[in-house]
Design an enzyme around this catalytic site. Structure first.
Site, mmCIF file in Angstrom:
data_model
loop_
_atom_site.group_PDB
_atom_site.id
_atom_site.type_symbol
_atom_site.label_atom_id
_atom_site.label_comp_id
_atom_site.label_asym_id
_atom_site.label_seq_id
_atom_site.Cartn_x
_atom_site.Cartn_y
_atom_site.Cartn_z
ATOM 1 N N GLY A 122 34.235 -38.037 -11.747
ATOM 2 C CA GLY A 122 35.024 -39.050 -12.430
ATOM 3 C C GLY A 122 34.268 -40.207 -13.042
ATOM 4 O O GLY A 122 34.870 -41.034 -13.731
ATOM 5 N N GLU A 126 31.052 -34.157 -7.729
ATOM 6 C CA GLU A 126 31.486 -33.165 -8.716
ATOM 7 C C GLU A 126 31.553 -33.785 -10.117
ATOM 8 O O GLU A 126 32.610 -33.796 -10.752
ATOM 9 C CB GLU A 126 32.854 -32.609 -8.322
ATOM 10 C CG GLU A 126 32.857 -31.909 -6.973
ATOM 11 C CD GLU A 126 34.263 -31.699 -6.412
ATOM 12 O OE1 GLU A 126 35.238 -32.132 -7.068
ATOM 13 O OE2 GLU A 126 34.383 -31.114 -5.326
ATOM 14 N N PRO A 127 30.450 -34.326 -10.636
ATOM 15 C CA PRO A 127 30.484 -34.940 -11.967
ATOM 16 C C PRO A 127 30.652 -33.900 -13.060
ATOM 17 O O PRO A 127 30.094 -32.803 -12.984
ATOM 18 C CB PRO A 127 29.129 -35.637 -12.066
ATOM 19 C CG PRO A 127 28.237 -34.813 -11.195
ATOM 20 C CD PRO A 127 29.099 -34.358 -10.042
ATOM 21 N N GLY A 128 31.395 -34.243 -14.080
ATOM 22 C CA GLY A 128 31.536 -33.383 -15.252
ATOM 23 C C GLY A 128 31.225 -34.147 -16.510
ATOM 24 O O GLY A 128 30.151 -34.011 -17.091
ATOM 25 N N ARG A 149 41.492 -34.475 -27.497
ATOM 26 C CA ARG A 149 41.552 -35.742 -26.773
ATOM 27 C C ARG A 149 42.251 -36.873 -27.537
ATOM 28 O O ARG A 149 43.036 -37.609 -26.945
ATOM 29 C CB ARG A 149 40.151 -36.191 -26.350
ATOM 30 C CG ARG A 149 39.472 -35.249 -25.355
ATOM 31 C CD ARG A 149 38.192 -35.836 -24.792
ATOM 32 N NE ARG A 149 38.482 -36.955 -23.902
ATOM 33 C CZ ARG A 149 38.309 -38.218 -24.224
ATOM 34 N NH1 ARG A 149 37.828 -38.559 -25.416
ATOM 35 N NH2 ARG A 149 38.618 -39.180 -23.361
ATOM 36 N N CYS A 181 49.635 -28.850 -38.863
ATOM 37 C CA CYS A 181 50.959 -29.359 -39.254
ATOM 38 C C CYS A 181 51.614 -30.126 -38.105
ATOM 39 O O CYS A 181 52.645 -29.709 -37.547
ATOM 40 C CB CYS A 181 51.838 -28.212 -39.733
ATOM 41 S SG CYS A 181 51.274 -27.528 -41.283
ATOM 42 N N GLU A 182 51.004 -31.225 -37.717
ATOM 43 C CA GLU A 182 51.522 -32.139 -36.706
ATOM 44 C C GLU A 182 51.060 -33.546 -37.066
ATOM 45 O O GLU A 182 49.896 -33.747 -37.426
ATOM 46 C CB GLU A 182 50.980 -31.807 -35.305
ATOM 47 C CG GLU A 182 51.385 -30.466 -34.747
ATOM 48 C CD GLU A 182 52.799 -30.463 -34.187
ATOM 49 O OE1 GLU A 182 53.386 -31.547 -34.018
ATOM 50 O OE2 GLU A 182 53.297 -29.354 -33.928
ATOM 51 N N TYR A 192 35.300 -31.949 -22.578
ATOM 52 C CA TYR A 192 36.717 -31.757 -22.896
ATOM 53 C C TYR A 192 36.946 -31.637 -24.395
ATOM 54 O O TYR A 192 37.926 -32.130 -24.935
ATOM 55 C CB TYR A 192 37.558 -32.891 -22.286
ATOM 56 C CG TYR A 192 37.363 -32.998 -20.800
ATOM 57 C CD1 TYR A 192 37.868 -32.024 -19.950
ATOM 58 C CD2 TYR A 192 36.617 -34.041 -20.251
ATOM 59 C CE1 TYR A 192 37.653 -32.091 -18.588
ATOM 60 C CE2 TYR A 192 36.400 -34.122 -18.886
ATOM 61 C CZ TYR A 192 36.920 -33.138 -18.059
ATOM 62 O OH TYR A 192 36.702 -33.207 -16.703
#
Length: 430
Positions: A252, A289-291, A328, A358-359, A386
């Site tokens: 985190g 548990e770093p990502g 994101r 198309c959003e 991510y």
């Protein structure tokens, strides 16, 4: 595909992403060459940046008993995983698919922890057969299922219970995981009874305690709040004869997207070990548990301006990357730095950088001052975490290619999807 470019000796070795003679480079490779040769959208990662991020943890650990398990949901490209495996990382997985990826790069199963709230029986069997370090279990129902699966295989599953300490990580609600209203973990007030239950299940071996309070934390004080609650629980477990071997604090730690102060792994570890010693729990191995903090700033997403659309209320730069390539901004209202590969002189206009999906949610950057012309290539920064792992095929759009730069060389580590790839596996009715 591999290629090399001649680099003047005085420029060789400069790391990561920077301008040279008005051209943005990744290490020693000019990014406009990659865009021209490989097309866009294109993810580009820096091998040197991965190593440098890993070094911040390795140097902070020193000789202390810490196992770093890379949180591979941030970026699970095989080249990224192989690099961390070479560097000595374990892996934090959340699915049978991630287990398959980790094993495919030669990861040591004894350094793999299996997290996640919804593990299925087949995933448990695969992890047990591989011999993983253990399971971070998130409910009493999961304890029972895991015990049954392990017994059926004639094995005992090593387990840590993930507890929810009800600590506010002060991060985006979608990436907060430590509050009582979140789906993750066992409420800390119910944890002692859950451990008692686990002790009675014949297919389990209790080894640790796990906690993860959220992602993109730029203030580490919530870690310390959670730690005190965890150490109280460790004392209570000692009191009923359950002695743990490790404490898993999750991951985190945040990165700098804009102007955030990136927290130091050393500041975190120094405090944690001081508290472990003070509380008489110095025997515990620490698991992290770093990502994002290992890969987030090691990647950019290249995209080409297709059209410029000027209006009374907004100006739009319509690019070929979209929310299916980088979710994101649409999902989290996230800010990513934006840099032209070849900056132009002259007056700037304020643009919203948007994709072709198309959003109305399909935007990548808003209200950025840019001097642009059609055909310019832009780099979205901090896209190593991510990005590709959350990419999809909405509007039948093939996913981007991925490239790893290593000094003056580059390697295509994922081929661009084709339209035929997207149709493969589907069929019409007779």
């Amino acid at each position: 595909m591999t290629a090399a470019f001649p680099v003047p000796p005085e420029l060789a070795g400069h790391p990561f992403f920077q301008y040279r003679n008005n051209v943005l480079y990744a290490e020693d490779v000019p990014l406009d060459h990659l865009a021209e040769k490989l097309g866009t959208p294109l993810y580009v990662y820096s091998r040197a940046a991965l190593k440098a991020a890993w070094e911040t943890y390795r140097s902070a650990i020193g000789q202390r008993p810490v196992q770093v398990c890379y949180g591979m949901k941030a970026n699970s490209n095989l080249a990224v995983l192989k690099e961390f495996a070479r560097l000595g990382a374990g892996f934090d997985i959340v699915s049978g698919g991630e287990l398959k990826r980790a094993l495919a790069v030669g990861a040591d199963p004894a350094r793999i922890v299996f997290s996640g709230v919804g593990k299925q029986a087949w995933e448990m069997r695969a992890a047990l057969a591989a011999g993983v370090m253990g399971f971070n279990v998130e409910s009493e129902a999961e304890l029972q299922r895991l015990s049954d699966v392990a017994q059926d295989m004639g094995l005992r599953a090593r387990v840590s219970l993930r507890v929810n300490p009800d600590v506010d990580a002060q991060t985006h609600p979608y990436i907060s995981t430590g509050l009582k209203e979140n789906k993750f973990g066992i409420p800390i007030g119910a944890a002692l009874d859950a451990y008692r239950s686990a002790r009675l299940l014949p297919g389990l071996e209790i080894t640790g305690l796990d906690c993860h309070i959220g992602s993109q934390l730029t203030d580490i004080s919530p870690y310390f709040d959670a730690l005190e609650k965890l150490l109280d629980l460790v004392d209570d477990l000692d009191g009923i004869g359950i002695r743990l071997s490790h404490l898993d604090l999750g991951g985190g730690l945040g990165i700098r997207y804009r102007d955030e102060v990136q927290p130091s792994p050393k500041a975190l570890l120094d405090h944690v070990f001081q508290r472990l010693q003070a509380r008489g729990q110095g025997h515990l191995q620490l698991v992290l548990e770093p990502g994002r903090s290992l890969v987030g700033n090691a990647g950019v997403l290249l995209t080409t301006v297709q059209y410029l659309k000027h209006g009374e209320a907004r100006n739009f730069a319509i690019v070929d990357a979209a929310m299916n390539d980088l979710l994101r901004p649409a999902l989290y209202d996230a800010w990513h730095g934006l840099r032209p590969l070849r900056p132009r002189a002259g007056d700037t206009l304020e643009y919203d950088v948007v994709g072709p999906v198309c959003e109305s949610a399909d935007w990548l950057a808003r209200q950025r001052a840019l001097a642009l012309e059609q055909g310019d290539v832009l780099a979205l920064e901090s896209a190593g975490a991510y990005g590709m792992t959350m990419a999809g095929n909405y509007n039948t759009r093939p996913r981007a290619a991925e490239v790893m730069v290593d000094g003056g060389h580059y390697h295509v580590v994922r081929q661009r999807e084709t339209l035929d790839d997207l149709l493969r596996g589907e069929s019409t009715l007779p």
